[in-house]
Write a protein that holds these residues in place. Structure first.
Motif, PDB file in Angstrom:
ATOM      1  N   LEU A  47       0.819  -1.208   0.000  1.00 45.58           N
ATOM      2  CA  LEU A  47       0.000   0.000   0.000  1.00 45.58           C
ATOM      3  C   LEU A  47       0.858   1.265   0.000  1.00 45.58           C
ATOM      4  CD1 LEU A  47      -2.876  -1.060   2.404  1.00 45.58           C
ATOM      5  CD2 LEU A  47      -2.951  -0.825  -0.086  1.00 45.58           C
ATOM      6  N   THR A  48       2.037   1.195   0.608  1.00 46.12           N
ATOM      7  CA  THR A  48       2.949   2.332   0.553  1.00 46.12           C
ATOM      8  C   THR A  48       3.434   2.571  -0.872  1.00 46.12           C
ATOM      9  OG1 THR A  48       3.653   1.879   2.815  1.00 46.12           O
ATOM     10  CG2 THR A  48       5.077   3.287   1.500  1.00 46.12           C
ATOM     11  N   LEU A  49       3.750   1.504  -1.589  1.00 45.77           N
ATOM     12  CA  LEU A  49       4.170   1.651  -2.984  1.00 45.77           C
ATOM     13  C   LEU A  49       3.028   2.173  -3.851  1.00 45.77           C
ATOM     14  CD1 LEU A  49       6.370  -1.531  -3.495  1.00 45.77           C
ATOM     15  CD2 LEU A  49       7.110   0.858  -3.320  1.00 45.77           C
ATOM     16  N   VAL A  50       1.811   1.738  -3.593  1.00 42.34           N
ATOM     17  CA  VAL A  50       0.654   2.266  -4.331  1.00 42.34           C
ATOM     18  C   VAL A  50       0.506   3.760  -4.050  1.00 42.34           C
ATOM     19  CG1 VAL A  50      -1.866   2.201  -4.477  1.00 42.34           C
ATOM     20  CG2 VAL A  50      -0.567   0.075  -4.477  1.00 42.34           C
ATOM     21  N   GLY A  51       0.682   4.157  -2.801  1.00 45.38           N
ATOM     22  CA  GLY A  51       0.611   5.574  -2.448  1.00 45.38           C
ATOM     23  C   GLY A  51       1.679   6.393  -3.145  1.00 45.38           C
ATOM     24  N   ILE A  52       2.889   5.864  -3.223  1.00 48.43           N
ATOM     25  CA  ILE A  52       3.972   6.560  -3.921  1.00 48.43           C
ATOM     26  C   ILE A  52       3.648   6.703  -5.399  1.00 48.43           C
ATOM     27  CG2 ILE A  52       6.386   6.340  -4.652  1.00 48.43           C
ATOM     28  CD1 ILE A  52       6.926   5.077  -1.883  1.00 48.43           C
ATOM     29  N   ALA A  53       3.096   5.658  -5.996  1.00 54.64           N
ATOM     30  CA  ALA A  53       2.744   5.708  -7.418  1.00 54.64           C
ATOM     31  C   ALA A  53       1.643   6.731  -7.681  1.00 54.64           C
ATOM     32  CB  ALA A  53       2.309   4.324  -7.889  1.00 54.64           C
ATOM     33  N   VAL A  54       0.623   6.771  -6.825  1.00 48.49           N
ATOM     34  CA  VAL A  54      -0.470   7.735  -7.010  1.00 48.49           C
ATOM     35  C   VAL A  54       0.044   9.153  -6.804  1.00 48.49           C
ATOM     36  CG1 VAL A  54      -2.677   8.506  -6.052  1.00 48.49           C
ATOM     37  CG2 VAL A  54      -2.277   6.086  -6.437  1.00 48.49           C
ATOM     38  N   PHE A  55       0.910   9.353  -5.808  1.00 48.04           N
ATOM     39  CA  PHE A  55       1.475  10.680  -5.567  1.00 48.04           C
ATOM     40  C   PHE A  55       2.302  11.136  -6.768  1.00 48.04           C
ATOM     41  CE2 PHE A  55       4.405  13.795  -3.888  1.00 48.04           C
ATOM     42  CZ  PHE A  55       3.587  14.549  -3.057  1.00 48.04           C
ATOM     43  N   THR A  56       3.097  10.235  -7.330  1.00 47.07           N
ATOM     44  CA  THR A  56       3.919  10.580  -8.485  1.00 47.07           C
ATOM     45  C   THR A  56       3.052  10.894  -9.706  1.00 47.07           C
ATOM     46  OG1 THR A  56       5.660   9.141  -7.641  1.00 47.07           O
ATOM     47  CG2 THR A  56       5.809   9.771  -9.956  1.00 47.07           C
ATOM     48  N   LEU A  57       2.002  10.131  -9.906  1.00 48.27           N
ATOM     49  CA  LEU A  57       1.079  10.422 -10.999  1.00 48.27           C
ATOM     50  C   LEU A  57       0.426  11.774 -10.819  1.00 48.27           C
ATOM     51  CD1 LEU A  57      -0.327   9.418 -13.561  1.00 48.27           C
ATOM     52  CD2 LEU A  57      -2.053   8.375 -12.086  1.00 48.27           C
ATOM     53  N   GLY A  58       0.046  12.089  -9.589  1.00 44.54           N
ATOM     54  CA  GLY A  58      -0.512  13.420  -9.309  1.00 44.54           C
ATOM     55  C   GLY A  58       0.497  14.520  -9.574  1.00 44.54           C
ATOM     56  N   HIS A  59       1.766  14.263  -9.282  1.00 47.34           N
ATOM     57  CA  HIS A  59       2.815  15.247  -9.564  1.00 47.34           C
ATOM     58  C   HIS A  59       2.932  15.502 -11.061  1.00 47.34           C
ATOM     59  CE1 HIS A  59       6.580  17.405  -9.377  1.00 47.34           C
ATOM     60  NE2 HIS A  59       7.102  16.524 -10.228  1.00 47.34           N
ATOM     61  N   PHE A  60       2.901  14.442 -11.852  1.00 50.04           N
ATOM     62  CA  PHE A  60       3.013  14.610 -13.299  1.00 50.04           C
ATOM     63  C   PHE A  60       1.783  15.295 -13.879  1.00 50.04           C
ATOM     64  CE2 PHE A  60       6.233  11.132 -13.049  1.00 50.04           C
ATOM     65  CZ  PHE A  60       7.306  11.909 -13.493  1.00 50.04           C
ATOM     66  N   LEU A  61       0.626  15.108 -13.286  1.00 43.33           N
ATOM     67  CA  LEU A  61      -0.578  15.790 -13.757  1.00 43.33           C
ATOM     68  C   LEU A  61      -0.530  17.278 -13.449  1.00 43.33           C
ATOM     69  CD1 LEU A  61      -3.430  13.301 -12.857  1.00 43.33           C
ATOM     70  CD2 LEU A  61      -2.603  13.904 -15.124  1.00 43.33           C
ATOM     71  N   ARG A  62       0.169  17.645 -12.387  1.00 47.94           N
ATOM     72  CA  ARG A  62       0.259  19.063 -12.015  1.00 47.94           C
ATOM     73  C   ARG A  62       1.293  19.829 -12.820  1.00 47.94           C
ATOM     74  NH1 ARG A  62       0.906  20.238  -6.006  1.00 47.94           N
ATOM     75  NH2 ARG A  62       0.443  22.297  -6.807  1.00 47.94           N
ATOM     76  N   ARG A  63       2.141  19.154 -13.555  1.00 49.41           N
ATOM     77  CA  ARG A  63       3.140  19.863 -14.368  1.00 49.41           C
ATOM     78  C   ARG A  63       2.465  20.692 -15.447  1.00 49.41           C
ATOM     79  NH1 ARG A  63       8.092  15.860 -15.908  1.00 49.41           N
ATOM     80  NH2 ARG A  63       9.264  16.184 -14.009  1.00 49.41           N
ATOM     81  N   PRO A  64       2.994  21.889 -15.688  1.00 47.54           N
ATOM     82  CA  PRO A  64       2.409  22.734 -16.765  1.00 47.54           C
ATOM     83  C   PRO A  64       2.740  22.231 -18.157  1.00 47.54           C
ATOM     84  CG  PRO A  64       4.157  23.931 -15.586  1.00 47.54           C
ATOM     85  CD  PRO A  64       4.022  22.583 -14.953  1.00 47.54           C
TER      86      PRO A  64
END
Length: 54
Positions: free
Chosen positions: A37-54
């Motif tokens: 679940l920690t790895l899933v959280g890291i993956a979701v956080f990273t995906l959210g980071h890439f979505l926030r890029r301009p």
């Protein structure tokens, strides 16, 4: 819209991972679930980071 979704994903992960730790300490769960679940959280956080890029 993409940036809002990314921020929502990051906030969700930042709220749920500490709750996951509290749940683990209070109720316990199978040992393999915590790192998974920690790895899933890291993956979701990273995906959210890439979505926030301009």
């Amino acid at each position: 819209m993409r940036q809002n979704l990314g921020m929502l994903m990051q906030l969700l992960v930042l709220m749920l991972l500490p709750l996951l730790i509290v749940f683990q300490l209070n109720f316990g769960m199978r040992l393999i679930l915590m790192p998974a679940l920690t790895l899933v959280g890291i993956a979701v956080f990273t995906l959210g980071h890439f979505l926030r890029r301009p």
